[in-house]
Design a protein around this motif. Structure first.
Motif, mmCIF file in Angstrom:
data_model
loop_
_atom_site.group_PDB
_atom_site.id
_atom_site.type_symbol
_atom_site.label_atom_id
_atom_site.label_comp_id
_atom_site.label_asym_id
_atom_site.label_seq_id
_atom_site.Cartn_x
_atom_site.Cartn_y
_atom_site.Cartn_z
ATOM 1 N N ASN A 177 0.797 -1.236 0.000
ATOM 2 C CA ASN A 177 0.000 0.000 0.000
ATOM 3 C C ASN A 177 0.827 1.283 0.000
ATOM 4 O O ASN A 177 0.261 2.376 0.088
ATOM 5 N N GLY A 178 2.148 1.141 -0.119
ATOM 6 C CA GLY A 178 2.976 2.329 -0.276
ATOM 7 C C GLY A 178 3.226 3.094 1.017
ATOM 8 O O GLY A 178 3.541 4.280 0.975
ATOM 9 N N THR A 179 3.132 2.416 2.139
ATOM 10 C CA THR A 179 3.308 3.107 3.426
ATOM 11 C C THR A 179 4.594 2.702 4.140
ATOM 12 O O THR A 179 4.679 2.794 5.366
ATOM 13 N N LEU A 180 5.589 2.270 3.382
ATOM 14 C CA LEU A 180 6.861 1.909 4.028
ATOM 15 C C LEU A 180 7.531 3.137 4.620
ATOM 16 O O LEU A 180 7.560 4.193 3.973
ATOM 17 N N PRO A 181 8.105 3.011 5.813
ATOM 18 C CA PRO A 181 8.887 4.134 6.338
ATOM 19 C C PRO A 181 10.111 4.392 5.460
ATOM 20 O O PRO A 181 10.647 3.468 4.845
ATOM 21 N N ALA A 182 10.517 5.637 5.413
ATOM 22 C CA ALA A 182 11.680 6.005 4.595
ATOM 23 C C ALA A 182 12.874 5.153 5.001
ATOM 24 O O ALA A 182 13.143 4.965 6.181
ATOM 25 N N GLY A 183 13.568 4.652 4.017
ATOM 26 C CA GLY A 183 14.787 3.887 4.288
ATOM 27 C C GLY A 183 14.578 2.382 4.370
ATOM 28 O O GLY A 183 15.532 1.626 4.215
ATOM 29 N N ALA A 184 13.349 1.947 4.609
ATOM 30 C CA ALA A 184 13.112 0.503 4.773
ATOM 31 C C ALA A 184 13.382 -0.242 3.464
ATOM 32 O O ALA A 184 14.100 -1.249 3.455
ATOM 33 N N PHE A 185 12.829 0.277 2.387
ATOM 34 C CA PHE A 185 13.008 -0.429 1.115
ATOM 35 C C PHE A 185 14.465 -0.425 0.687
ATOM 36 O O PHE A 185 14.994 -1.435 0.213
ATOM 37 N N GLU A 186 15.127 0.708 0.896
ATOM 38 C CA GLU A 186 16.537 0.834 0.514
ATOM 39 C C GLU A 186 17.399 -0.131 1.330
ATOM 40 O O GLU A 186 18.339 -0.746 0.804
ATOM 41 N N THR A 187 17.068 -0.240 2.613
ATOM 42 C CA THR A 187 17.804 -1.192 3.462
ATOM 43 C C THR A 187 17.609 -2.605 2.943
ATOM 44 O O THR A 187 18.567 -3.377 2.781
ATOM 45 N N TRP A 188 16.351 -2.938 2.668
ATOM 46 C CA TRP A 188 16.056 -4.282 2.159
ATOM 47 C C TRP A 188 16.827 -4.544 0.862
ATOM 48 O O TRP A 188 17.468 -5.582 0.703
ATOM 49 N N LEU A 189 16.760 -3.582 -0.070
ATOM 50 C CA LEU A 189 17.362 -3.784 -1.387
ATOM 51 C C LEU A 189 18.868 -4.039 -1.298
ATOM 52 O O LEU A 189 19.396 -4.981 -1.902
ATOM 53 N N LEU A 241 21.415 -10.523 -9.989
ATOM 54 C CA LEU A 241 22.384 -9.563 -9.435
ATOM 55 C C LEU A 241 22.487 -8.340 -10.340
ATOM 56 O O LEU A 241 22.521 -7.202 -9.867
ATOM 57 N N GLY A 242 22.505 -8.579 -11.633
ATOM 58 C CA GLY A 242 22.537 -7.463 -12.590
ATOM 59 C C GLY A 242 21.268 -6.630 -12.509
ATOM 60 O O GLY A 242 21.309 -5.398 -12.587
ATOM 61 N N TRP A 243 20.177 -7.302 -12.336
ATOM 62 C CA TRP A 243 18.882 -6.625 -12.214
ATOM 63 C C TRP A 243 18.858 -5.732 -10.952
ATOM 64 O O TRP A 243 18.409 -4.587 -10.995
ATOM 65 N N PHE A 244 19.361 -6.237 -9.851
ATOM 66 C CA PHE A 244 19.477 -5.427 -8.628
ATOM 67 C C PHE A 244 20.321 -4.178 -8.904
ATOM 68 O O PHE A 244 19.987 -3.083 -8.459
ATOM 69 N N GLU A 245 21.422 -4.384 -9.607
ATOM 70 C CA GLU A 245 22.310 -3.250 -9.896
ATOM 71 C C GLU A 245 21.575 -2.189 -10.721
ATOM 72 O O GLU A 245 21.701 -0.992 -10.468
ATOM 73 N N ARG A 246 20.777 -2.652 -11.682
ATOM 74 C CA ARG A 246 20.013 -1.705 -12.509
ATOM 75 C C ARG A 246 18.887 -1.031 -11.725
ATOM 76 O O ARG A 246 18.482 0.078 -12.038
ATOM 77 N N GLN A 247 18.362 -1.711 -10.703
ATOM 78 C CA GLN A 247 17.329 -1.100 -9.861
ATOM 79 C C GLN A 247 17.932 -0.050 -8.922
ATOM 80 O O GLN A 247 17.307 0.957 -8.611
ATOM 81 N N ALA A 248 19.126 -0.340 -8.469
ATOM 82 C CA ALA A 248 19.760 0.532 -7.477
ATOM 83 C C ALA A 248 20.213 1.846 -8.103
ATOM 84 O O ALA A 248 20.100 2.912 -7.491
ATOM 85 N N GLU A 249 20.682 1.755 -9.324
ATOM 86 C CA GLU A 249 21.309 2.914 -9.977
ATOM 87 C C GLU A 249 20.396 4.148 -10.020
ATOM 88 O O GLU A 249 20.767 5.203 -9.478
#
Ligand code: HMH
Length: 209
Positions: free
Chosen positions: A30-42, A82-90
């Protein structure tokens, strides 16, 4: 007779639920993740996937002939991931060369330990952690637009087929009834770490940064 993989799921329904349902996944939906949670997970999941690739390569080397195909195909897919993660992170401006947090490290230790465990225990852990991802992300469908690509990645027909193939590998590894106890231990350890991984990501939101 039910299959050993189905048996494990039935016997440990509570642990399964803990591994596959979490506020993190509700936030993805539902798009209610606290800031930083998704980035930490990724960033941590990228490290996890790199460790999984090593584990799986070694597992493939001792897999029985009929299970080589599913493990080999999974290995190729993991490298592409792994390549896909790299392309998502960029585009997110996300740093991937971060340190492993304790849970990510604990997973790596589990993988290394499973190299000395039976093949049956190791394939059971692999199937469990992949199936957790399938069910977890299924619970987050269709996902908030910011995270939709990730939901689709782990809920598509290819991944469904992969997890089913791993279940067949588990069922043949455990068909003789031998080694069930060790496999069950590996299964439960993986479920614990899956739960802890969501917790880590969740804690990475707000508090973590
Ligand atoms: C923590 N478990 C975790 N990350 C993943 N990417 C998967 C399972 C599935 O590969």
């Amino acid at each position: 007779m039910t299959q050993p993989s189905q048996d494990l799921l039935a016997r440990h329904a509570a642990a399964w639920r803990r591994a596959t349902r979490h506020p993190f996944l509700d936030g993805v939906r539902n798009g209610t993740l606290p800031a930083g949670a998704f980035e930490t997970w990724l960033a941590q999941d990228y490290l996890f996937a790199a460790d999984l690739l090593v584990f799986q390569a070694r597992l493939l080397a001792r897999a029985p002939r009929p299970s080589q195909a599913v493990l080999a195909a999974g290995l190729v897919a993991l490298e592409a991931e792994l390549g896909w993660f790299e392309r998502q992170a960029e585009p997110r401006g996300l740093q991937l060369d971060v340190r492993r947090q304790p849970t990510t490290h604990a997973y790596r230790v589990l993988f290394l330990g499973l190299e000395d465990a039976s093949y049956a225990a190791a394939i059971t852990a692999l199937w469990a952690l992949e199936r957790v991802y399938l069910e977890s992300w299924m619970g987050a469908t269709p996902g908030h637009q910011d995270y939709r690509a990730f939901v689709e990645h782990w809920t598509g027909p290819e991944f469904v087929g992969y997890v089913a193939g791993l279940a067949r590998a588990v069922d043949s590894a455990l068909a003789s009834g031998k080694g069930l106890e060790e496999a069950e231990g590996a299964f439960l350890r993986a479920l614990d770490l899956e739960r802890a991984f969501w917790e880590m990501a969740w804690a990475g939101g707000a508090a973590g940064r």
